[in-house]
Design a protein around this motif. Structure first.
Motif, mmCIF file in Angstrom:
data_model
loop_
_atom_site.group_PDB
_atom_site.id
_atom_site.type_symbol
_atom_site.label_atom_id
_atom_site.label_comp_id
_atom_site.label_asym_id
_atom_site.label_seq_id
_atom_site.Cartn_x
_atom_site.Cartn_y
_atom_site.Cartn_z
ATOM 1 N N LYS A 7 -3.882 -5.732 -6.361
ATOM 2 C CA LYS A 7 -5.043 -4.853 -6.201
ATOM 3 C C LYS A 7 -5.133 -4.363 -4.758
ATOM 4 C CE LYS A 7 -7.866 -6.973 -9.847
ATOM 5 N NZ LYS A 7 -9.149 -7.643 -10.162
ATOM 6 N N VAL A 8 -5.269 -3.064 -4.605
ATOM 7 C CA VAL A 8 -5.499 -2.458 -3.286
ATOM 8 C C VAL A 8 -6.622 -1.433 -3.428
ATOM 9 C CG1 VAL A 8 -3.118 -2.775 -2.481
ATOM 10 C CG2 VAL A 8 -3.735 -0.665 -3.667
ATOM 11 N N ASP A 9 -7.127 -0.976 -2.298
ATOM 12 C CA ASP A 9 -8.164 0.062 -2.342
ATOM 13 C C ASP A 9 -7.564 1.442 -2.565
ATOM 14 O OD1 ASP A 9 -10.281 -1.759 -1.714
ATOM 15 O OD2 ASP A 9 -9.658 -1.692 0.389
ATOM 16 N N VAL A 10 -6.433 1.698 -1.868
ATOM 17 C CA VAL A 10 -5.837 3.039 -1.873
ATOM 18 C C VAL A 10 -4.331 2.941 -2.063
ATOM 19 C CG1 VAL A 10 -5.541 5.197 -0.568
ATOM 20 C CG2 VAL A 10 -7.595 3.790 -0.215
ATOM 21 N N ILE A 11 -3.811 3.759 -2.968
ATOM 22 C CA ILE A 11 -2.363 3.951 -3.077
ATOM 23 C C ILE A 11 -2.051 5.389 -2.696
ATOM 24 C CG2 ILE A 11 -0.383 4.115 -4.636
ATOM 25 C CD1 ILE A 11 -1.517 1.795 -6.218
ATOM 26 N N VAL A 12 -1.139 5.551 -1.735
ATOM 27 C CA VAL A 12 -0.676 6.882 -1.332
ATOM 28 C C VAL A 12 0.749 7.035 -1.843
ATOM 29 C CG1 VAL A 12 -0.163 8.426 0.591
ATOM 30 C CG2 VAL A 12 -2.125 6.868 0.731
ATOM 31 N N VAL A 13 0.996 8.044 -2.647
ATOM 32 C CA VAL A 13 2.335 8.298 -3.164
ATOM 33 C C VAL A 13 2.991 9.365 -2.302
ATOM 34 C CG1 VAL A 13 3.712 8.916 -5.170
ATOM 35 C CG2 VAL A 13 1.523 7.744 -5.484
ATOM 36 N N GLY A 14 3.977 8.948 -1.520
ATOM 37 C CA GLY A 14 4.672 9.869 -0.621
ATOM 38 C C GLY A 14 4.538 9.446 0.825
ATOM 39 N N ALA A 15 5.666 9.090 1.436
ATOM 40 C CA ALA A 15 5.660 8.650 2.842
ATOM 41 C C ALA A 15 6.153 9.758 3.755
ATOM 42 C CB ALA A 15 6.517 7.388 3.006
ATOM 43 N N LYS A 32 -7.682 -1.387 2.219
ATOM 44 C CA LYS A 32 -6.373 -1.977 1.945
ATOM 45 C C LYS A 32 -5.510 -0.884 1.324
ATOM 46 C CE LYS A 32 -4.045 -5.892 -0.246
ATOM 47 N NZ LYS A 32 -4.166 -7.047 -1.159
ATOM 48 N N VAL A 33 -4.478 -0.447 2.061
ATOM 49 C CA VAL A 33 -3.707 0.736 1.679
ATOM 50 C C VAL A 33 -2.250 0.374 1.406
ATOM 51 C CG1 VAL A 33 -2.998 3.061 2.374
ATOM 52 C CG2 VAL A 33 -5.200 2.146 3.153
ATOM 53 N N LEU A 34 -1.714 0.964 0.337
ATOM 54 C CA LEU A 34 -0.307 0.797 -0.010
ATOM 55 C C LEU A 34 0.326 2.179 -0.140
ATOM 56 C CD1 LEU A 34 2.106 -0.957 -0.967
ATOM 57 C CD2 LEU A 34 1.180 -0.759 -3.299
ATOM 58 N N VAL A 35 1.424 2.392 0.576
ATOM 59 C CA VAL A 35 2.169 3.652 0.495
ATOM 60 C C VAL A 35 3.433 3.410 -0.325
ATOM 61 C CG1 VAL A 35 3.271 5.531 1.773
ATOM 62 C CG2 VAL A 35 1.339 4.307 2.787
ATOM 63 N N LEU A 36 3.635 4.248 -1.347
ATOM 64 C CA LEU A 36 4.818 4.128 -2.193
ATOM 65 C C LEU A 36 5.692 5.368 -2.042
ATOM 66 C CD1 LEU A 36 3.109 2.953 -5.531
ATOM 67 C CD2 LEU A 36 4.014 1.516 -3.683
ATOM 68 N N LEU A 129 3.877 -0.346 3.418
ATOM 69 C CA LEU A 129 4.796 0.667 2.913
ATOM 70 C C LEU A 129 5.846 0.018 2.020
ATOM 71 C CD1 LEU A 129 6.173 3.497 2.906
ATOM 72 C CD2 LEU A 129 7.335 2.809 5.024
ATOM 73 N N LYS A 130 6.019 0.574 0.822
ATOM 74 C CA LYS A 130 7.083 0.134 -0.080
ATOM 75 C C LYS A 130 7.995 1.314 -0.380
ATOM 76 C CE LYS A 130 4.911 -3.716 -2.590
ATOM 77 N NZ LYS A 130 5.908 -4.730 -2.173
ATOM 78 N N LEU A 131 9.258 1.212 0.037
ATOM 79 C CA LEU A 131 10.249 2.251 -0.222
ATOM 80 C C LEU A 131 11.045 1.913 -1.486
ATOM 81 C CD1 LEU A 131 11.452 2.690 3.471
ATOM 82 C CD2 LEU A 131 9.959 4.250 2.180
ATOM 83 N N ASN A 132 11.945 2.818 -1.885
ATOM 84 C CA ASN A 132 12.751 2.611 -3.092
ATOM 85 C C ASN A 132 11.884 2.248 -4.301
ATOM 86 O OD1 ASN A 132 15.417 2.878 -1.743
ATOM 87 N ND2 ASN A 132 14.768 0.999 -0.684
ATOM 88 N N THR A 133 10.721 2.877 -4.370
ATOM 89 C CA THR A 133 9.757 2.551 -5.422
ATOM 90 C C THR A 133 9.530 3.776 -6.309
ATOM 91 O OG1 THR A 133 8.638 0.995 -3.945
ATOM 92 C CG2 THR A 133 7.443 1.694 -5.914
ATOM 93 N N SER A 134 9.880 3.658 -7.562
ATOM 94 C CA SER A 134 9.674 4.752 -8.516
ATOM 95 C C SER A 134 8.514 4.408 -9.450
ATOM 96 C CB SER A 134 10.943 5.010 -9.326
ATOM 97 O OG SER A 134 11.368 3.827 -9.987
ATOM 98 N N ILE A 135 7.727 5.414 -9.761
ATOM 99 C CA ILE A 135 6.547 5.226 -10.614
ATOM 100 C C ILE A 135 6.888 5.640 -12.044
ATOM 101 C CG2 ILE A 135 4.188 6.035 -11.049
ATOM 102 C CD1 ILE A 135 3.937 6.447 -8.011
ATOM 103 N N SER A 136 6.612 4.747 -12.991
ATOM 104 C CA SER A 136 6.915 5.038 -14.399
ATOM 105 C C SER A 136 5.673 5.401 -15.198
ATOM 106 C CB SER A 136 7.608 3.833 -15.049
ATOM 107 O OG SER A 136 6.818 2.660 -14.909
ATOM 108 N N ASN A 137 4.495 4.995 -14.714
ATOM 109 C CA ASN A 137 3.279 5.309 -15.465
ATOM 110 C C ASN A 137 2.042 5.214 -14.578
ATOM 111 O OD1 ASN A 137 2.028 5.821 -18.164
ATOM 112 N ND2 ASN A 137 0.964 3.927 -17.686
#
Length: 396
Positions: A7-15, A32-36, A129-137
């Motif tokens: 669980k995070v507050d914000v997910i940003v797709v695109g670094a 709490k931010v996660l960049v994918l 930041l998490k790289l090499n991460t693809s979103i399926s859904n």
């Protein structure tokens, strides 16, 4: 087996530029931010732009330098986070930069210096930041969003799409952001490659290929807009600042007018015959155009090396028409492969200009190039990335 969900507050797709700016801004607010990102490295376009030195802003980033079906949309963000605000940020990190032409700021040494600042800001803000991460859904619930990836399942209150447009697919560009928008009912305006070299028709290409590598100052006009900057001949057609700029306004089917001697009027040419009757027009043109281009013109006008006193009014007028309406026989563009930006995108009438939140789906935000906002060449598109990322970061 129980599914583990982070669980995070914000997910940003695109670094990229807008995503990194948004993530750091939100992180500094205590989120709490996660960049994918599906790429193996952050900020790839930052690193390759501006010949590896990144034209990271323009001090005259006014709304008039941006194109959109909704021209008022960009005004708020550009006011709330100005070029000077970004310069203040990089100044705090000691970035060395130069002003190449009025307003255009480039890294003095390498775009790596700028990316290092953005990554430092990301780290200081506490964003991950998490790289090499693809979103399926992506699944939207009442108060949160579930994002399923190859590296696990994550939930967030705010999902930010900062995936950019279709330009330079070798850097990982895709239509992912547009697909996400369409899935929740957003209108995506037609897109095309822009700030991109123009290709020419086969017969003309064979002629102009001999000029590959030379440049001259021109005035390029399309749809009532003119840019007076250098044009570069290439082995595929024409490029250079004047051509890249005009592709924001030109596409096949639209008239394109190129004047290769904008400083010479018809009266100037007549004045040559009157004031310097022994001079040839070849001599005059050699003072303002590259030699190889003059040779091409001479093939069309064999009398060019004769004394100007021997030329008729009709000959001078024909020469002027040739120079002021130089026919490159445009065929199209090099497309997304070499385009700096994507024109068009998500309809901004359906996005808040204050928060960048979707008006179709609560908790979903769009920033940067994925939106229907495109700047001129010269650092404007990066400034839009910083401004939209910063402003969204204040609300996610």
């Amino acid at each position: 087996m129980r599914l583990v969900v982070d669980k995070v507050d914000v997910i940003v797709v695109g670094a990229g530029a807008s995503g990194l700016m948004c993530a750091a801004t939100a992180g500094y607010r205590g989120k709490k931010v996660l960049v994918l990102d599906h790429a193996n490295k952050a900020g790839k376009k930052i690193l390759m732009s501006g010949g590896g030195r990144c034209n990271f802003t323009n001090m005259d980033a006014a709304p008039k330098h941006f194109l959109s079906d909704n021209p008022h949309f960009c005004i708020s963000a550009l006011r709330r986070f100005s070029s000077q605000d970004f310069v203040d940020l990089v100044d705090r990190h000691g970035l060395e930069y130069v002003e190449k032409t009025p307003g255009q700021l480039f890294c003095e040494h390498s775009a790596k210096d700028l990316l290092e600042i953005l990554m430092t800001e990301l780290e200081w803000s506490g964003a991950e930041l998490k790289l090499n991460t693809s979103i399926s859904n992506i699944d939207y619930k009442d108060d949160h969003t579930i994002v399923t990836t190859n590296q696990g399942v994550f939930t967030c209150e705010s999902l930010v799409i900062a995936t950019g447009g279709l330009s330079i697919p070798t850097m990982g560009a895709s239509g992912f952001g547009y697909d996400i928008a369409k899935q929740v009912g957003h209108d995506v305006l037609s897109t095309r490659a822009s700030l991109v070299p123009i290709t020419v028709q086969p017969d003309r290409k064979a002629q102009l290929a001999e000029l590959s590598g030379i440049a001259c100052d021109v005035s390029a006009t399309a749809n009532g807009t003119t840019f007076s900057e250098p044009m570069l001949f290439t082995h595929r057609g024409v490029s250079g600042p004047a051509i890249l700029q005009i592709t924001n306004f030109w596409h096949p089917g639209v008239a394109l007018d190129i004047n290769i001697t904008p400083e010479l009027s018809l009266d100037d040419l007549f004045a040559v015959r009157q004031g310097s009757p022994k001079k040839s027009f070849e001599n005059i043109l050699s003072n303002v155009l590259p030699k190889r281009l003059v040779e091409l013109i001479k093939a069309e006008f064999p009398w060019l090396n004769e004394r100007s006193a021997q030329t008729s009014n009709d000959q001078i007028e024909a020469l002027y028409q040739y120079l002021s309406h130089f026919d490159i026989a445009p065929n199209g563009t090099e497309g997304y492969r070499t385009a700096e930006v994507t024109l068009g995108g998500i309809n901004t009438n359906e996005v808040s200009s204050k928060t960048f939140e979707s008006q179709k789906q609560k908790g979903l935000y769009f920033i940067g190039e994925v939106l229907d906002v495109t700047g001129w060449l010269g650092g404007y598109n990066f400034q839009w990335a910083w401004a939209s990322g910063y402003c969204a970061g204040q609300y996610v």
